[in-house]
Design a protein around this motif. Structure first.
Motif, PDB file in Angstrom:
ATOM      1  N   GLY A 128       0.803  -1.171  -0.049  1.00  0.00           N
ATOM      2  CA  GLY A 128      -0.001   0.061   0.009  1.00  0.00           C
ATOM      3  C   GLY A 128       0.790   1.232  -0.156  1.00  0.00           C
ATOM      4  O   GLY A 128       0.401   2.546  -0.225  1.00  0.00           O
ATOM      5  N   SER A 129       2.202   1.186  -0.049  1.00  0.00           N
ATOM      6  CA  SER A 129       2.912   2.279   0.016  1.00  0.00           C
ATOM      7  C   SER A 129       2.741   2.872  -1.193  1.00  0.00           C
ATOM      8  O   SER A 129       2.555   2.677  -2.303  1.00  0.00           O
ATOM      9  N   THR A 156       5.854  -2.671  -9.594  1.00  0.00           N
ATOM     10  CA  THR A 156       4.500  -2.449  -8.965  1.00  0.00           C
ATOM     11  C   THR A 156       3.350  -3.264  -8.987  1.00  0.00           C
ATOM     12  O   THR A 156       2.151  -2.988  -8.790  1.00  0.00           O
ATOM     13  N   ASP A 157       3.707  -4.559  -9.757  1.00  0.00           N
ATOM     14  CA  ASP A 157       2.450  -5.276  -9.936  1.00  0.00           C
ATOM     15  C   ASP A 157       2.167  -6.172  -8.746  1.00  0.00           C
ATOM     16  O   ASP A 157       1.243  -6.957  -8.888  1.00  0.00           O
ATOM     17  N   ARG A 158       2.684  -5.955  -7.445  1.00  0.00           N
ATOM     18  CA  ARG A 158       2.223  -6.518  -6.283  1.00  0.00           C
ATOM     19  C   ARG A 158       1.938  -5.625  -5.315  1.00  0.00           C
ATOM     20  O   ARG A 158       2.449  -4.240  -5.521  1.00  0.00           O
ATOM     21  N   PRO A 159       1.144  -5.939  -4.176  1.00  0.00           N
ATOM     22  CA  PRO A 159       0.800  -4.959  -3.192  1.00  0.00           C
ATOM     23  C   PRO A 159       2.084  -4.084  -2.619  1.00  0.00           C
ATOM     24  O   PRO A 159       1.815  -2.846  -1.992  1.00  0.00           O
ATOM     25  N   HIS A 160       3.067  -4.791  -2.679  1.00  0.00           N
ATOM     26  CA  HIS A 160       4.415  -4.048  -2.128  1.00  0.00           C
ATOM     27  C   HIS A 160       5.329  -3.538  -3.030  1.00  0.00           C
ATOM     28  O   HIS A 160       5.856  -4.260  -3.851  1.00  0.00           O
ATOM     29  N   PRO A 161       5.274  -2.160  -3.398  1.00  0.00           N
ATOM     30  CA  PRO A 161       6.300  -1.604  -4.426  1.00  0.00           C
ATOM     31  C   PRO A 161       7.667  -1.758  -3.871  1.00  0.00           C
ATOM     32  O   PRO A 161       8.116  -1.904  -2.624  1.00  0.00           O
ATOM     33  N   HIS A 198      10.314  10.314   3.170  1.00  0.00           N
ATOM     34  CA  HIS A 198       9.502  10.544   2.245  1.00  0.00           C
ATOM     35  C   HIS A 198       7.925  10.098   2.590  1.00  0.00           C
ATOM     36  O   HIS A 198       7.188   9.868   1.516  1.00  0.00           O
ATOM     37  N   GLY A 199       7.694   9.965   3.913  1.00  0.00           N
ATOM     38  CA  GLY A 199       6.326   9.936   4.135  1.00  0.00           C
ATOM     39  C   GLY A 199       5.739   8.428   4.450  1.00  0.00           C
ATOM     40  O   GLY A 199       4.498   8.358   4.585  1.00  0.00           O
ATOM     41  N   ILE A 200       6.572   7.364   4.558  1.00  0.00           N
ATOM     42  CA  ILE A 200       6.266   6.139   4.429  1.00  0.00           C
ATOM     43  C   ILE A 200       6.841   5.619   6.117  1.00  0.00           C
ATOM     44  O   ILE A 200       7.827   5.488   6.063  1.00  0.00           O
ATOM     45  N   GLU A 201       5.600   5.092   6.832  1.00  0.00           N
ATOM     46  CA  GLU A 201       6.108   4.895   8.095  1.00  0.00           C
ATOM     47  C   GLU A 201       6.560   3.465   8.155  1.00  0.00           C
ATOM     48  O   GLU A 201       5.520   2.503   8.115  1.00  0.00           O
ATOM     49  N   VAL A 202       7.961   3.252   8.494  1.00  0.00           N
ATOM     50  CA  VAL A 202       8.266   1.889   8.526  1.00  0.00           C
ATOM     51  C   VAL A 202       9.306   1.586   9.580  1.00  0.00           C
ATOM     52  O   VAL A 202       9.624   2.872  10.195  1.00  0.00           O
ATOM     53  N   GLN A 203       9.668   0.549  10.159  1.00  0.00           N
ATOM     54  CA  GLN A 203      10.721   0.367  11.015  1.00  0.00           C
ATOM     55  C   GLN A 203      11.683  -0.825  10.613  1.00  0.00           C
ATOM     56  O   GLN A 203      11.331  -1.427   9.694  1.00  0.00           O
TER      57      GLN A 203
END
Length: 353
Positions: A128-129, A156-161, A198-203
């Motif tokens: 969803g990113s 980008t052919d899968r849900p996870h770019p 760049h605005g994507i919340e990850v750890q």
């Protein structure tokens, strides 16, 4: 630790917290915690999705480089970008790039026969990113941390770019690209920092702190199992061997590998000890926000899933079935749903954290 041929600069907007030393770093941080350390701990307690980096096996031949470039570019359909930001697209460009790298390798008088010509790396963001944000973060991460020649593309052919990167193993100054487990963990933390910028919340926390012992299953095995119905997954040779061992353990607990279980128990004790020590330290902080985090951390430890190997989990399910009880569900990863990962044709595994 920095290696020859690599740049060690990071994003100036975000201080790096090494994934492999996550708890130790927070234990050494001065009280009250600073905003960056406090934000890292909040992400951990909120079980924010993980950034994933996956290093594949080195490519040793010109034909292998051409095959890998063809795979990640969908055989010329997707564009490739190099370290200078130039775009390459089409089968001819892919063939020319592979030939150029092979010629440069032959000119290296220090290269050993059968040495690695290129190394693949996959950088994955959570499902969803925003693909454009992932692309910008990936480009910034590669520019800041590598001065090897490389090309990368995005799927980008899968849900996870995710981005596929192929590095030429020989740097312009003659240095060789060699990854250690510490290098890969550090890169994962830096990639997560650029995604956040760049605005994507990850750890980027180690598997041990997520109560997942050992390493993840090989991506190729995961991909194969996803194509099968759950009832047929155990037909895979690897899963059949796993089920046989679990059945032996269920019938005779003495069959359990004591050394393997001892390693898991040591990892569990270390994890619990570090988190509880951090909670105790935060309790003495003069800042009320730190004390609130200490309470949340104690609750996290109390509700954490039991750390056990897959064999032991299956053995417990078998014993429950024999005793007439229902199967207990598999423990959920504390970071959310399992991530679908698309490895390069060279394979690779997520390093133990």
């Amino acid at each position: 630790m920095s290696r020859a041929g690599r740049s060690v600069q990071g994003d100036p907007k975000d201080v790096e917290i090494l994934p492999a030393r996550f708890a130790e770093t927070l234990l050494r941080a001065p009280l009250p915690l600073g905003p960056l350390h406090r934000a890292a701990l909040r992400r951990f307690l909120q079980r924010v999705p993980e950034a994933v980096t996956l290093a594949g096996k080195g490519v040793r031949t010109a034909a292998g480089v051409r095959k890998h470039l063809g795979y990640i570019s969908r055989y010329g359909e997707l564009p490739l970008w190099d370290e200078a930001g130039l775009r390459r697209q089409g089968r001819q460009d892919v063939a020319d790039l592979a030939r150029d790298w092979a010629c440069a390798e032959r000119l290296d008088s220090l290269r050993r026969a059968g040495g690695v010509m290129a190394r693949p790396l996959t950088l994955t963001a959570p499902p969803g990113s925003d693909p454009m944000a992932v692309r910008q973060a990936t480009a910034a991460f590669l520019r800041a941390n590598y001065r090897f020649d490389y090309v990368y593309t995005f799927h980008t052919d899968r849900p996870h770019p995710h981005a596929h990167v192929l590095f030429r193993s020989l740097a312009p100054d003659g240095a060789r690209l060699i990854w250690s487990p510490e290098d890969l963990q550090r890169d994962r933390g830096r990639f997560a920092a650029f995604l956040r910028a760049h605005g994507i919340e990850v750890q980027a926390t180690p598997r041990r702190l997520r109560h997942q012992p050992g390493r993840s299953a090989p991506p190729r095995l995961w991909r194969i199992s996803q194509r099968l119905a759950p009832a047929h997954q155990m037909e895979l040779i690897t899963f059949r061997a796993l089920a046989r061992e679990a059945a032996q353990i269920a019938g005779s607990p003495s069959q359990m590998d004591p050394e393997r279980e001892a390693r898991v128990e040591r990892a569990r004790q270390r994890t619990q000890g570090e988190l509880l020590a951090l909670s105790k330290r935060l309790t003495s902080s003069p800042d009320a926000l730190d004390r609130e985090l200490a309470n949340d951390l104690r609750a996290y430890v109390a509700n954490a899933p039991e750390m056990m190997t897959e064999r032991r989990r299956l053995a417990r399910q078998i014993r429950n079935r024999l005793d007439g009880r229902d199967f207990e569900p598999a423990p959920q990863c504390v970071t959310g749903k399992p991530r679908a990962r698309e490895p390069s044709p060279s394979g690779g595994r997520e390093p133990e954290g």
